[in-house]
Design a protein around this motif. Structure first.
Motif, PDB file in Angstrom:
ATOM      1  N   LEU A   1       0.722  -1.284  -0.064  1.00 42.96           N
ATOM      2  CA  LEU A   1       0.056   0.029  -0.117  1.00 42.96           C
ATOM      3  C   LEU A   1       0.831   1.254  -0.078  1.00 42.96           C
ATOM      4  O   LEU A   1       0.555   2.200  -0.530  1.00 42.96           O
ATOM      5  CB  LEU A   1      -0.864   0.053   1.046  1.00 42.96           C
ATOM      6  CG  LEU A   1      -2.086  -0.857   1.375  1.00 42.96           C
ATOM      7  CD1 LEU A   1      -2.817  -1.121   2.430  1.00 42.96           C
ATOM      8  CD2 LEU A   1      -2.994  -0.683   0.041  1.00 42.96           C
ATOM      9  N   ALA A   2       2.095   1.209   0.836  1.00 43.12           N
ATOM     10  CA  ALA A   2       2.901   2.238   0.658  1.00 43.12           C
ATOM     11  C   ALA A   2       3.724   2.554  -0.537  1.00 43.12           C
ATOM     12  O   ALA A   2       3.527   3.754  -1.013  1.00 43.12           O
ATOM     13  CB  ALA A   2       3.841   2.048   1.782  1.00 43.12           C
ATOM     14  N   ALA A   3       4.136   1.438  -1.298  1.00 37.48           N
ATOM     15  CA  ALA A   3       4.513   1.697  -2.784  1.00 37.48           C
ATOM     16  C   ALA A   3       3.473   2.113  -3.621  1.00 37.48           C
ATOM     17  O   ALA A   3       3.693   2.852  -4.493  1.00 37.48           O
ATOM     18  CB  ALA A   3       5.138   0.231  -3.047  1.00 37.48           C
ATOM     19  N   ALA A   4       2.201   1.657  -3.437  1.00 35.77           N
ATOM     20  CA  ALA A   4       1.046   2.250  -4.439  1.00 35.77           C
ATOM     21  C   ALA A   4       0.877   3.579  -4.176  1.00 35.77           C
ATOM     22  O   ALA A   4       0.575   4.290  -5.103  1.00 35.77           O
ATOM     23  CB  ALA A   4      -0.129   1.253  -3.915  1.00 35.77           C
TER      24      ALA A   4
ATOM     25  N   ALA B   1       6.097   4.248   5.894  1.00 30.94           N
ATOM     26  CA  ALA B   1       5.619   2.743   6.393  1.00 30.94           C
ATOM     27  C   ALA B   1       6.754   2.092   7.319  1.00 30.94           C
ATOM     28  O   ALA B   1       7.736   2.416   7.481  1.00 30.94           O
ATOM     29  CB  ALA B   1       5.720   1.966   5.042  1.00 30.94           C
ATOM     30  N   ASN B   2       6.310   1.120   8.086  1.00 32.76           N
ATOM     31  CA  ASN B   2       7.236   0.583   9.138  1.00 32.76           C
ATOM     32  C   ASN B   2       8.385  -0.183   8.385  1.00 32.76           C
ATOM     33  O   ASN B   2       8.292  -0.680   7.298  1.00 32.76           O
ATOM     34  CB  ASN B   2       6.341  -0.170  10.338  1.00 32.76           C
ATOM     35  CG  ASN B   2       5.884  -1.495   9.617  1.00 32.76           C
ATOM     36  OD1 ASN B   2       6.703  -2.483   9.402  1.00 32.76           O
ATOM     37  ND2 ASN B   2       4.679  -1.546   9.379  1.00 32.76           N
TER      38      ASN B   2
ATOM     39  N   VAL C   1       3.111   5.944  -3.213  1.00 36.58           N
ATOM     40  CA  VAL C   1       4.380   6.547  -3.749  1.00 36.58           C
ATOM     41  C   VAL C   1       4.221   6.532  -5.258  1.00 36.58           C
ATOM     42  O   VAL C   1       4.082   7.577  -5.853  1.00 36.58           O
ATOM     43  CB  VAL C   1       5.642   5.958  -3.416  1.00 36.58           C
ATOM     44  CG1 VAL C   1       6.823   6.397  -4.224  1.00 36.58           C
ATOM     45  CG2 VAL C   1       6.038   5.968  -1.955  1.00 36.58           C
ATOM     46  N   SER C   2       3.842   5.397  -5.933  1.00 33.05           N
ATOM     47  CA  SER C   2       3.445   5.468  -7.299  1.00 33.05           C
ATOM     48  C   SER C   2       2.360   6.400  -7.874  1.00 33.05           C
ATOM     49  O   SER C   2       2.527   6.660  -8.971  1.00 33.05           O
ATOM     50  CB  SER C   2       3.088   3.877  -7.704  1.00 33.05           C
ATOM     51  OG  SER C   2       3.177   3.794  -9.181  1.00 33.05           O
TER      52      SER C   2
ATOM     53  N   LEU D   1       9.417   5.057  -9.514  1.00 32.51           N
ATOM     54  CA  LEU D   1       8.786   5.558  -8.051  1.00 32.51           C
ATOM     55  C   LEU D   1       9.771   6.695  -7.733  1.00 32.51           C
ATOM     56  O   LEU D   1      10.869   6.620  -7.685  1.00 32.51           O
ATOM     57  CB  LEU D   1       8.908   4.300  -7.063  1.00 32.51           C
ATOM     58  CG  LEU D   1       8.299   3.095  -7.271  1.00 32.51           C
ATOM     59  CD1 LEU D   1       8.346   2.076  -6.411  1.00 32.51           C
ATOM     60  CD2 LEU D   1       6.808   3.384  -7.856  1.00 32.51           C
ATOM     61  N   PRO D   2       8.997   7.748  -7.594  1.00 32.08           N
ATOM     62  CA  PRO D   2       9.680   9.010  -7.116  1.00 32.08           C
ATOM     63  C   PRO D   2      10.335   8.528  -5.737  1.00 32.08           C
ATOM     64  O   PRO D   2       9.976   7.848  -5.070  1.00 32.08           O
ATOM     65  CB  PRO D   2       8.483   9.870  -6.960  1.00 32.08           C
ATOM     66  CG  PRO D   2       7.398   9.367  -6.774  1.00 32.08           C
ATOM     67  CD  PRO D   2       7.561   7.740  -7.396  1.00 32.08           C
ATOM     68  N   GLU D   3      11.427   9.669  -5.571  1.00 36.42           N
ATOM     69  CA  GLU D   3      12.139   9.368  -4.079  1.00 36.42           C
ATOM     70  C   GLU D   3      11.201  10.079  -3.052  1.00 36.42           C
ATOM     71  O   GLU D   3      10.420  10.885  -3.042  1.00 36.42           O
ATOM     72  CB  GLU D   3      13.327  10.265  -4.276  1.00 36.42           C
ATOM     73  CG  GLU D   3      14.269   9.609  -5.389  1.00 36.42           C
ATOM     74  CD  GLU D   3      15.704  10.375  -5.276  1.00 36.42           C
ATOM     75  OE1 GLU D   3      15.570  11.556  -4.473  1.00 36.42           O
ATOM     76  OE2 GLU D   3      16.763  10.201  -5.890  1.00 36.42           O
TER      77      GLU D   3
END
Length: 226
Positions: A167-170, A181-182, A172-173, A224-226
């Motif tokens: 979910l965190a990666a999504a 995110a932990n 960011v995307s 994915l952006p920084e």
């Protein structure tokens, strides 16, 4: 005294005149551009110092602006410390699925409630044969070096943390900035461990699975952006 002074003045004047003539002779032997630089040295040196100071100030201003922008864009989060006492004092959340403390800023309460509501209770036991149930209260759990749970709990633990990371990666995307995110959800080691655990715990139902349009489409990469 006045006679001596008058006697010295012509000599001093003559010496000064000779120095001027010598200076003219030295300058006349140099190229025109170098003569000009020497003649204007009293102006050029302070000007060079001023330009150097100005450039230095601009470089410092640029660097400080960049550093401040980065620090401003970096989200702050709670430091839970290393133990029960520091975590409680910091106001961290005890995540029973992760079985550890989590900063509130990166605790996904919605996902947490969704998983815990579907797990059979009690979650924890004192002994490996799953006897002597324990409370989910961290005050009790922290008093035991080791506690036990059923195998499905480990699978739920892994799916929960894998989904937190996904979910965190999504986000960011999708263009969100400062996503938190932990560290277990983003750990390559933990991702590999949990992926293996979930795969090994899979059961294969007897009913068949229908697959449509195999090999007729493709995925593409996203930066994915920084």
């Amino acid at each position: 005294m006045s006679r001596i002074f008058k006697t010295l003045r012509p000599s001093q004047s003559q010496s000064t005149q000779e120095e001027k003539e010598e200076s003219r002779t030295l300058l006349s032997d140099l190229p025109a551009t170098r003569r000009k630089w020497l003649s204007d040295s009293r102006v050029n040196i302070p000007l060079a110092i001023l330009i150097t100071l100005l450039l230095g100030f601009l470089v410092w201003l640029s660097l400080s602006t960049t550093i401040n922008a980065r620090s401003h864009n970096t989200p702050s989060y709670t430091d839970c410390g290393k133990n029960y006492s520091t975590a409680v004092a910091a106001g961290c959340v005890f995540d029973v699925l992760a079985t550890t403390w989590v900063p509130p800023e990166c605790h996904n309460a919605t996902l947490f409630n969704e998983y815990t509501s579907r797990l059979p209770k009690p979650l924890f036991y004192r002994w490996p044969n799953l006897t002597e149930p324990l409370s989910e209260d961290p005050k009790e759990l922290v008093t035991h070096e080791t506690i036990w749970s059923y195998g499905e709990f480990h699978t739920a633990h892994c799916l929960y943390l894998l989904q937190c990371g996904a979910l965190a990666a999504a986000k960011v995307s999708a263009g969100h900035r400062n996503v938190l995110a932990n560290n277990h959800a983003t750990s390559l080691w933990h991702i590999a461990h949990c992926t293996k655990n979930v795969f090994n715990s899979m059961s294969y139902p007897e009913n068949n699975t229908e697959i449509k349009n195999a090999a007729r489409s493709s995925l593409f990469c996203k930066v994915l952006p920084e």
